[in-house]
Design an enzyme around this catalytic site. Structure first.
Site, mmCIF file in Angstrom:
data_model
loop_
_atom_site.group_PDB
_atom_site.id
_atom_site.type_symbol
_atom_site.label_atom_id
_atom_site.label_comp_id
_atom_site.label_asym_id
_atom_site.label_seq_id
_atom_site.Cartn_x
_atom_site.Cartn_y
_atom_site.Cartn_z
ATOM 1 N N ASP A 14 38.254 53.042 35.680
ATOM 2 C CA ASP A 14 38.607 51.210 36.562
ATOM 3 C C ASP A 14 36.925 51.280 36.919
ATOM 4 O O ASP A 14 35.877 51.551 36.514
ATOM 5 C CB ASP A 14 39.073 52.313 38.137
ATOM 6 C CG ASP A 14 38.662 51.580 39.076
ATOM 7 O OD1 ASP A 14 39.423 50.277 39.503
ATOM 8 O OD2 ASP A 14 38.700 51.809 39.960
ATOM 9 N N ASP A 16 35.836 48.981 40.162
ATOM 10 C CA ASP A 16 35.871 48.955 41.715
ATOM 11 C C ASP A 16 35.529 50.333 42.529
ATOM 12 O O ASP A 16 36.572 50.848 42.556
ATOM 13 C CB ASP A 16 36.431 48.110 42.164
ATOM 14 C CG ASP A 16 36.174 46.257 41.646
ATOM 15 O OD1 ASP A 16 34.960 45.605 41.916
ATOM 16 O OD2 ASP A 16 36.575 45.732 41.115
HETATM 17 C C1 XBP Z 1 39.635 46.683 43.300
HETATM 18 C C2 XBP Z 1 40.357 45.581 43.351
HETATM 19 C C3 XBP Z 1 39.801 44.338 42.925
HETATM 20 C C4 XBP Z 1 38.074 43.692 43.954
HETATM 21 C C5 XBP Z 1 38.420 41.689 43.701
HETATM 22 O O1 XBP Z 1 41.174 47.906 43.192
HETATM 23 O O2 XBP Z 1 40.741 45.959 44.774
HETATM 24 O O3 XBP Z 1 40.576 43.492 43.848
HETATM 25 O O4 XBP Z 1 38.674 43.867 45.586
HETATM 26 O O5 XBP Z 1 38.735 42.024 42.599
HETATM 27 P P1 XBP Z 1 40.670 48.927 41.621
HETATM 28 P P2 XBP Z 1 39.304 40.238 42.224
HETATM 29 O O6 XBP Z 1 39.066 49.051 41.490
HETATM 30 O O7 XBP Z 1 41.765 49.923 42.471
HETATM 31 O O8 XBP Z 1 40.637 48.303 40.306
HETATM 32 O O9 XBP Z 1 39.007 39.626 43.700
HETATM 33 O O10 XBP Z 1 38.759 40.140 41.232
HETATM 34 O O11 XBP Z 1 40.619 40.336 42.190
HETATM 35 MG MG MG Z 2 39.016 51.231 42.328
#
Ligand code: XBP
Ligand code: MG
Length: 262
Positions: A14, A16
């Site tokens: 993953d 973020d």
């Molecule tokens: C990450 C997210 C993403 C970012 C925003 O979730 O929720 O949506 O916050 O990205 P994870 P975008 O780590 O579970 O993948 O604005 O580019 O959609």
């Molecule tokens: Mg995440």
């Protein structure tokens, strides 16, 4: 060979929260800048943003916010286009923050990725965020050529259903032509964990700023981070076999244990 006994072949990360703590000082700031640019009086403070993270994906998150705090916005005939435009502006702001080096990697990430490459493990990404956000973070924080280290980058709208649906992990597995039992996933949130587990992937959780209190049932281990020499991880759950940081040997042990339980 029976796939149940397959050796560990690939790591799927993953982005973020897992590679870097990108939400509060990255995505959140970028959303607020885009709202200000558009003349909207929306402001997502750090607490509200934590609540909005229940929904993954920036466009989906804005819609979720509107449903609760700005329902009139969604009544507009062009609401979907406006959300799309806001999201494009948000991405542009986010990319500037990443390129400015505002979002350093989590402890142990660069070390483990280097070790995994040296050990010949295949690497991939499975994230809900926008593809440019991923490549930009990899370039800014790992190496200008780091995008090429990842055989598959599954990101954003490539699948219709974002995490917690398993779709993005299944998409990555399909592209890699690997069974889930030959891989490990790395996640930081309950939505991410639900997604990886539903795709059949044994999953290691490292916490991030907004996720330390999530329920990580089903992960084979939960750690504060991957650990660095002299800066051991803290163990929330799981057997770390005497290690103080996650290395390839430990991943192989965990993988063997995980697939022997399947
Ligand atoms: C990450 C997210 C993403 C970012 C925003 O979730 O929720 O949506 O916050 O990205 P994870 P975008 O780590 O579970 O993948 O604005 O580019 O959609
Ligand atoms: Mg995440």
């Amino acid at each position: 060979m029976n796939t149940q006994q397959a050796p560990l072949q690939a790591l799927i990360f993953d982005v973020d929260g897992t590679l870097a703590d990108t939400e509060r000082d990255g995505h959140r700031i970028a959303f607020n800048l885009a709202f200000a640019d558009a003349g909207l009086d929306w402001h997502w403070d750090a607490t509200l943003y934590g609540e909005l993270l229940a929904v993954t994906g920036g466009k989906e998150r804005m819609r979720f916010y509107c449903e609760r705090h700005a329902p009139a916005f969604l009544q507009q005939a062009d609401a979907a286009e406006r959300i799309k435009a806001l999201h494009a502006a948000k991405t542009a702001h986010y990319l500037k923050l990443v390129e400015a080096g505002a979002l350093p990697l989590q402890p142990g990430v660069a070390r483990l990725i280097a070790a995994a490459r040296a050990a010949g493990l295949r690497l991939a990404i499975a994230t809900t965020t926008t593809p440019e956000n991923v490549t930009s973070l990899l370039r800014a924080s790992l190496s200008p050529d780091a995008e090429s280290w990842f055989e598959v980058i599954g990101a954003g709208d490539v699948v219709p259903l974002k995490k917690p649906a398993p779709d993005i992990y299944l998409w990555v597995l399909e592209k890699m032509q690997l069974p889930a039992s030959a891989c490990l996933a790395f996640e930081d949130s309950v939505n991410g964990l639900k997604s990886s587990l539903a795709a059949g992937l044994p999953t290691l959780v490292t916490e991030s700023e907004y996720t330390f209190d999530h329920d990580f049932a089903g992960a084979f281990a939960v750690l504060s981070n991957l650990g660095e020499p002299g800066h051991p991880f803290q163990i929330r759950r799981g057997n770390v076999h005497g290690k103080t940081m996650v290395d390839v040997d430990l991943l192989k042990i965990w993988h063997r244990e995980a697939i022997s339980k399947c």
